[in-house]
Write a protein that holds these residues in place. Structure first.
Motif, PDB file in Angstrom:
ATOM      1  N   LEU A 197      81.406 -32.355  74.876  1.00 49.43           N
ATOM      2  CA  LEU A 197      81.889 -32.608  76.233  1.00 49.43           C
ATOM      3  C   LEU A 197      81.099 -31.760  77.215  1.00 49.43           C
ATOM      4  O   LEU A 197      81.159 -30.523  77.181  1.00 49.43           O
ATOM      5  N   LEU A 198      80.340 -32.437  78.080  1.00 52.87           N
ATOM      6  CA  LEU A 198      79.505 -31.761  79.067  1.00 52.87           C
ATOM      7  C   LEU A 198      80.128 -31.944  80.446  1.00 52.87           C
ATOM      8  O   LEU A 198      80.135 -33.040  80.999  1.00 52.87           O
ATOM      9  N   ALA A 199      80.660 -30.863  80.984  1.00 57.07           N
ATOM     10  CA  ALA A 199      81.270 -30.906  82.306  1.00 57.07           C
ATOM     11  C   ALA A 199      80.189 -30.847  83.362  1.00 57.07           C
ATOM     12  O   ALA A 199      79.376 -29.919  83.375  1.00 57.07           O
ATOM     13  N   LEU A 208      70.766 -28.879  84.202  1.00 55.19           N
ATOM     14  CA  LEU A 208      70.526 -30.168  83.553  1.00 55.19           C
ATOM     15  C   LEU A 208      69.227 -30.198  82.744  1.00 55.19           C
ATOM     16  O   LEU A 208      69.219 -30.726  81.622  1.00 55.19           O
ATOM     17  N   PRO A 209      68.117 -29.638  83.240  1.00 56.67           N
ATOM     18  CA  PRO A 209      66.893 -29.681  82.420  1.00 56.67           C
ATOM     19  C   PRO A 209      67.005 -28.869  81.127  1.00 56.67           C
ATOM     20  O   PRO A 209      66.217 -29.066  80.198  1.00 56.67           O
ATOM     21  N   GLU A 210      67.967 -27.946  81.043  1.00 55.91           N
ATOM     22  CA  GLU A 210      68.090 -27.067  79.884  1.00 55.91           C
ATOM     23  C   GLU A 210      69.041 -27.597  78.818  1.00 55.91           C
ATOM     24  O   GLU A 210      68.961 -27.194  77.659  1.00 55.91           O
ATOM     25  N   CYS A 236      86.035 -28.365  77.889  1.00 57.59           N
ATOM     26  CA  CYS A 236      84.682 -28.870  77.665  1.00 57.59           C
ATOM     27  C   CYS A 236      83.848 -27.856  76.897  1.00 57.59           C
ATOM     28  O   CYS A 236      84.133 -26.651  76.889  1.00 57.59           O
ATOM     29  N   ASP A 237      82.804 -28.338  76.238  1.00 52.55           N
ATOM     30  CA  ASP A 237      81.941 -27.475  75.437  1.00 52.55           C
ATOM     31  C   ASP A 237      80.923 -26.732  76.276  1.00 52.55           C
ATOM     32  O   ASP A 237      80.514 -25.624  75.930  1.00 52.55           O
ATOM     33  N   GLU A 238      80.515 -27.329  77.378  1.00 49.43           N
ATOM     34  CA  GLU A 238      79.470 -26.716  78.198  1.00 49.43           C
ATOM     35  C   GLU A 238      79.603 -27.236  79.618  1.00 49.43           C
ATOM     36  O   GLU A 238      79.972 -28.397  79.835  1.00 49.43           O
ATOM     37  N   THR A 239      79.335 -26.361  80.590  1.00 52.52           N
ATOM     38  CA  THR A 239      79.359 -26.748  81.990  1.00 52.52           C
ATOM     39  C   THR A 239      77.926 -26.782  82.502  1.00 52.52           C
ATOM     40  O   THR A 239      77.192 -25.799  82.378  1.00 52.52           O
ATOM     41  N   VAL A 240      77.538 -27.925  83.060  1.00 54.92           N
ATOM     42  CA  VAL A 240      76.140 -28.168  83.413  1.00 54.92           C
ATOM     43  C   VAL A 240      76.006 -28.393  84.913  1.00 54.92           C
ATOM     44  O   VAL A 240      76.734 -29.206  85.495  1.00 54.92           O
ATOM     45  N   ALA A 256      76.731 -38.277  88.843  1.00 59.08           N
ATOM     46  CA  ALA A 256      76.892 -39.009  87.580  1.00 59.08           C
ATOM     47  C   ALA A 256      75.633 -39.791  87.254  1.00 59.08           C
ATOM     48  O   ALA A 256      75.196 -39.839  86.092  1.00 59.08           O
ATOM     49  N   THR A 257      75.034 -40.401  88.257  1.00 62.36           N
ATOM     50  CA  THR A 257      73.818 -41.189  88.038  1.00 62.36           C
ATOM     51  C   THR A 257      72.686 -40.313  87.511  1.00 62.36           C
ATOM     52  O   THR A 257      71.971 -40.689  86.574  1.00 62.36           O
TER      53      THR A 257
END
Length: 267
Positions: A197-199, A208-210, A236-240, A256-257
């Motif tokens: 789950l990516l928040a 995002l690039p990482e 969530c597992d990670e917040t991006v 989102a896009t």
């Protein structure tokens, strides 16, 4: 005109009122049906979910312009009814309908079926998305960039709202969509299936690039005004975070896009 010889011409008839009522959620929930407006959306309905189509209403001008859609409806066994412009306007949710409107049965699938579709791919979760245009745009982006499913919580807008349906431009019929599950239960079901789950949130320490997008994952999107609630972030597992050069922020549909495009590109 070669459709139903009994032209529907009374905008105040009971049939017209019943169709127009589908612009309201209470009527959609009661009937289990919704409106599909415009040639493009109707074309996608017939092409990808024809068994869900109940009836097609079309004006003379629209039939002449879109004969292939009308023929597709007949081939699928969908009744086609001729109507006047005034009748179509009374049925439709828009001020300027494009001469064609279908009534369809709900096309959402059970949560388990949507999760089955994810497999090693990716999905998007709408937790508290309330704006119809945003929800429809996210669904369209999910379709465009190869998401396997769209998971919509019970706290989000009704995906059968006419504005949502129009915003998807037919993508509603292209991929599994599940609705009505509480947020915590939805996220728990994803984790039980091994879906990371990516928040998507500006507070994220990972950009995002990482982020690793190689395995099954789901982008978790929050409300337009307040974003993701703390309890949702904790699940969530990670917040991006999405790196931004100058603008203060991105709106929900834009964020989102961008995230969905990144997932699609990583495949």
């Amino acid at each position: 005109m070669t459709t139903d010889p009994s032209l529907l011409s009374n905008p105040r008839s009971e049939r017209v009122r019943q169709v127009a009522a589908l612009g309201r959620r209470a009527a959609r929930d009661k009937q289990g049906r919704f409106l599909v407006e415009g040639p493009q959306a109707v074309r996608e309905l017939l092409g990808y979910a024809a068994p869900a189509a109940v009836v097609l209403y079309v004006t003379d001008a629209a039939e002449q312009r879109h004969t292939e859609i009308v023929e597709a409806a007949r081939t699928a066994g969908v009744p086609v009814h001729a109507c006047t412009d005034q009748v179509l306007a009374a049925m439709a949710d828009t001020d300027h309908p494009q001469g064609m409107l279908a009534v369809a049965r709900r096309v959402d699938v059970p949560l388990a079926e949507a999760l089955d579709a994810v497999g090693e791919g990716f999905a998007v979760v709408l937790t508290h998305v309330r704006d119809p245009g945003n929800a429809g745009t996210v669904l369209r982006g999910a379709d465009a960039f190869g998401a396997a499913a769209v998971l919509v919580s019970d706290a989000s807008v009704d995906v059968y709202n006419p504005k949502v349906v129009r915003s998807t431009v037919g993508s509603l019929f292209h991929l599994p969509v599940t609705v009505g599950t509480p947020v915590a239960e939805l996220l728990a079901a994803c984790r039980d299936r091994g879906i990371r789950l990516l928040a998507a949130d500006g507070s994220g320490s990972t950009t995002l690039p990482e982020v690793d997008l190689s395995g099954p994952h789901a982008w978790v999107m929050g409300n337009e005004a307040w974003g993701l609630e703390p309890e949702v972030l904790d699940l969530c597992d990670e917040t991006v975070a999405i790196p931004i050069q100058r603008a203060e922020s991105l709106n929900l549909a834009m964020a989102a896009t961008v995230c969905l495009h990144a997932s699609g590109s990583a495949r």
